[in-house]
Design a protein around this motif. Structure first.
Motif, mmCIF file in Angstrom:
data_model
loop_
_atom_site.group_PDB
_atom_site.id
_atom_site.type_symbol
_atom_site.label_atom_id
_atom_site.label_comp_id
_atom_site.label_asym_id
_atom_site.label_seq_id
_atom_site.Cartn_x
_atom_site.Cartn_y
_atom_site.Cartn_z
ATOM 1 N N ALA A 158 0.832 -1.205 0.000
ATOM 2 C CA ALA A 158 0.000 0.000 0.000
ATOM 3 C C ALA A 158 0.870 1.260 0.000
ATOM 4 C CB ALA A 158 -0.937 0.000 1.200
ATOM 5 N N ARG A 159 1.953 1.238 0.778
ATOM 6 C CA ARG A 159 2.837 2.416 0.798
ATOM 7 C C ARG A 159 3.372 2.725 -0.589
ATOM 8 N NH1 ARG A 159 5.266 0.173 5.549
ATOM 9 N NH2 ARG A 159 7.127 -0.401 4.364
ATOM 10 N N LEU A 160 3.490 1.698 -1.420
ATOM 11 C CA LEU A 160 3.995 1.901 -2.783
ATOM 12 C C LEU A 160 2.863 2.053 -3.802
ATOM 13 C CD1 LEU A 160 6.958 -0.642 -2.737
ATOM 14 C CD2 LEU A 160 7.097 1.858 -2.624
ATOM 15 N N VAL A 209 14.184 1.536 4.284
ATOM 16 C CA VAL A 209 13.294 0.611 3.568
ATOM 17 C C VAL A 209 13.370 -0.746 4.262
ATOM 18 C CG1 VAL A 209 12.885 -0.564 1.376
ATOM 19 C CG2 VAL A 209 13.561 1.846 1.393
ATOM 20 N N ASP A 210 12.229 -1.277 4.707
ATOM 21 C CA ASP A 210 12.235 -2.514 5.500
ATOM 22 C C ASP A 210 12.112 -3.753 4.621
ATOM 23 O OD1 ASP A 210 9.522 -2.996 4.900
ATOM 24 O OD2 ASP A 210 8.813 -2.072 6.740
ATOM 25 N N GLN A 211 12.188 -4.933 5.251
ATOM 26 C CA GLN A 211 12.166 -6.180 4.474
ATOM 27 C C GLN A 211 10.869 -6.361 3.696
ATOM 28 O OE1 GLN A 211 12.103 -9.929 6.492
ATOM 29 N NE2 GLN A 211 10.628 -9.324 8.055
ATOM 30 N N PHE A 212 9.755 -5.882 4.246
ATOM 31 C CA PHE A 212 8.467 -6.084 3.571
ATOM 32 C C PHE A 212 8.430 -5.275 2.274
ATOM 33 C CE2 PHE A 212 7.957 -6.679 8.128
ATOM 34 C CZ PHE A 212 7.496 -7.981 8.142
ATOM 35 N N GLU A 213 8.923 -4.044 2.353
ATOM 36 C CA GLU A 213 8.934 -3.222 1.152
ATOM 37 C C GLU A 213 9.943 -3.746 0.131
ATOM 38 O OE1 GLU A 213 8.713 0.990 1.657
ATOM 39 O OE2 GLU A 213 9.690 1.345 -0.275
ATOM 40 N N GLN A 214 11.104 -4.209 0.589
ATOM 41 C CA GLN A 214 12.070 -4.790 -0.363
ATOM 42 C C GLN A 214 11.425 -5.956 -1.112
ATOM 43 O OE1 GLN A 214 14.395 -2.852 -1.024
ATOM 44 N NE2 GLN A 214 16.299 -3.202 0.100
ATOM 45 N N HIS A 215 10.701 -6.786 -0.384
ATOM 46 C CA HIS A 215 10.061 -7.937 -1.029
ATOM 47 C C HIS A 215 9.067 -7.474 -2.091
ATOM 48 C CE1 HIS A 215 8.839 -12.145 -1.308
ATOM 49 N NE2 HIS A 215 7.597 -11.702 -1.405
#
Lengths: 354, 354
Positions: B28-30, B284-290
């Motif tokens: 959602a952030r993206l 940038v956290d692991q969830f966003e990297q994924h």
């Protein structure tokens, strides 16, 4: 002691834009459900548990919404009084109605701020064309004619540089009640975001320094270039406003820094664009502080732990996304809006400065 | 150049637990929508755009799901092969099936890791009781008998301290294929989370140091107490695994630190509990990297900018919430699970250490 709403309770949010969206995500982090009320497009609904798509005058929809939620908050201050009347009978609204009525009307807001000893820009009530002439004589030019109600992001205001342009400015108000504001010679624009809990505990975020362009916020930088005394003044002033309103939630206070001290430009009874930096700069951000206050949880630790520059992505600023996504120390937040329009806030980027 | 999925596209997520939930919030952030596929309770669905509540064997539901999304990812590795077969015909699955087949079977996983030159705990295939006797002779005691498939959080494994308890251990496998693992004398348990993009770019988060109790992760601390050489080894090793699998997304690699070097305990083809600290420690956290990897966006800046202790809130740990919510420098994440059960992960707290 306040008993907080139990985890799993539902927070109703009036308004479905990016502020409601980030409130909904903060609520989810704390284990709460959210229910968005929004008649138009609702980026917030993408991350909420439920969405009522209905008009603000729809009594049946409002009653059903109030019945489905455990508390009501909002992401914008221009909620019609009739909507509030319909909701108010059955459900708590936080922040309360006094904060809304004060901030919905520039004249009421300035009167209130002066009544608690704060300084505002010089202003005059302009109910008619004759009053505008008298106000211009009093305040001189340049001055800004603003509608008393429903202005945001530079809308509903016209700058008057000389008395010859006063007639056109008055016509631009289309008969709406207005005020004339003197232009304050300021060195900086800053804002301070304050959170106040149901128990009266008040926590201020560090003041941010704002740069506007065309009436729209472009960047907020923390720390702001303020003296220690100015920083304390800003926090005390924001706390005074929140206390006077018996406020519950997050409140944004925009300030002019002048040689004569801090002048309050305006207040917003909600999370505020100039507080988005807290997502990258604090353990607990403004959205979560607001949710905590609204549900009766203790406020969290909002101390600044990083320097941040927040930049709004407005209209085709989103074309710079490929670079922003790769930029060092940078967080990008997009709002899920399908259509890019000039002047539309599409997202923001928080860059941590180290 | 990879053309990323356009903003507003929908990411399908198999599994609706807390990992899917935090992936949905990162999406959602993206500006992406998410669609959860989960037959049981789905905390992730509270923040997703859509939820298919259907069994993993429901061909019609899977086909409709695949048709409704633009890419598929997952939050757990034990997805039945038949489910993948049904989805695979119509939709991209990222990370790909090789990563799933390798990590679904402990024997295949260890064989693969050795084939690319990495060290794993000594092990023997245990297809039957006779093989267990031979394996115990080879590896000695203590040793751990583990099912090849479907183990997590310490489930599906039994420690064998002496040969007299071997029979009971074998019976506890209930006929499931198993392996016997020698116990590695390690000084620390660490894990490294690596992200690999569709273009092959690989970014490692700093290794975290893990403390387990009863087979469940309790805390992860960054930085881990590792030498510079160990830190580099960990990153190179994780990158080697990701490259060998032509991996797209975030991969968790659990390691034992021993006098003889780093030993790979196990890998998980998904975001990992030991990477939750990145929410407070990185831009940038692991969830966003994924999510970035899965949709074809460039990877973000995952450098550690704060020291963090992540603590899982398991079962009635949530009774400590009032204190945790007030704790300095602390972020609390709750998973929206209605029922508190012993051993159930209810949330986690990230404490920034400064």
């Amino acid at each position: 002691m306040i008993a907080p709403l139990p985890t799993g309770s539902t927070i109703g949010i009036l308004g479905g834009g990016q502020l409601g969206r980030m409130l909904a995500m903060a609520a989810a982090r704390l284990g709460y459900h959210t229910h968005i009320y929004e008649p138009g497009d609702a980026p917030a609904a993408q991350v909420a548990t439920a969405w009522t798509k209905a008009d603000y005058g729809d009594g049946a929809a409002l009653a059903a919404f109030a019945g489905a939620v455990d508390v009501i908050t909002y992401e914008f201050e221009n909620i019609p009084a009739t909507t509030l009347d319909l909701l108010d009978v059955s459900q708590s609204i936080r922040p309360g109605r006094q904060a809304l009525s004060v901030s919905q009307d520039r004249l009421t807001e300035k009167t209130f701020l002066e009544s608690i000893g704060l300084t505002v820009a010089p202003y005059r009530d302009v109910p008619d064309a004759g009053a505008l002439v008298a106000a211009l004589v009093d305040l001189g030019t340049p001055a800004i004619l603003k509608t008393r109600r429903l202005g945001y992001d530079g809308k509903g205001q016209v700058r008057i540089d000389d008395s010859a342009s006063a007639g056109a400015a008055f016509d631009a108000m289309s008969g709406a009640d207005a005020i004339l504001e003197g232009v304050v010679p300021f060195s900086r624009e800053v804002s301070v975001i304050v959170a106040r809990g149901q128990d009266g505990e008040t926590v201020c975020f560090d003041p941010g320094e704002n740069v506007h362009s065309g009436g729209i916020l472009r960047t907020t930088t923390v720390p702001a270039a303020l003296s220690a005394a100015q920083r304390t003044d800003a926090a005390l002033l924001a706390g005074r406003i929140a206390n006077a309103l018996d406020y519950v939630g997050v409140l944004g206070v925009e300030l002019f820094v002048t040689d004569a001290g801090l002048v309050v430009n305006e207040i917003a009874p909600r999370v505020h664009n100039s507080g988005h930096w807290t997502q990258a700069g604090c353990a607990v951000d403004q959205f979560e502080q607001h949710i905590r206050a609204v549900v009766g949880l203790p406020l969290g630790d909002g101390r600044r732990i990083a320097d941040v520059v927040m930049e709004n992505l407005i209209g085709d600023d989103v074309d710079r996304l490929p670079d922003l996504l790769r930029a060092p120390d940078t967080q990008v937040h997009l709002y899920g809006k399908s259509e890019v329009r000039a002047g539309r806030k599409m997202g923001h980027a928080n860059r941590i400065v180290r």
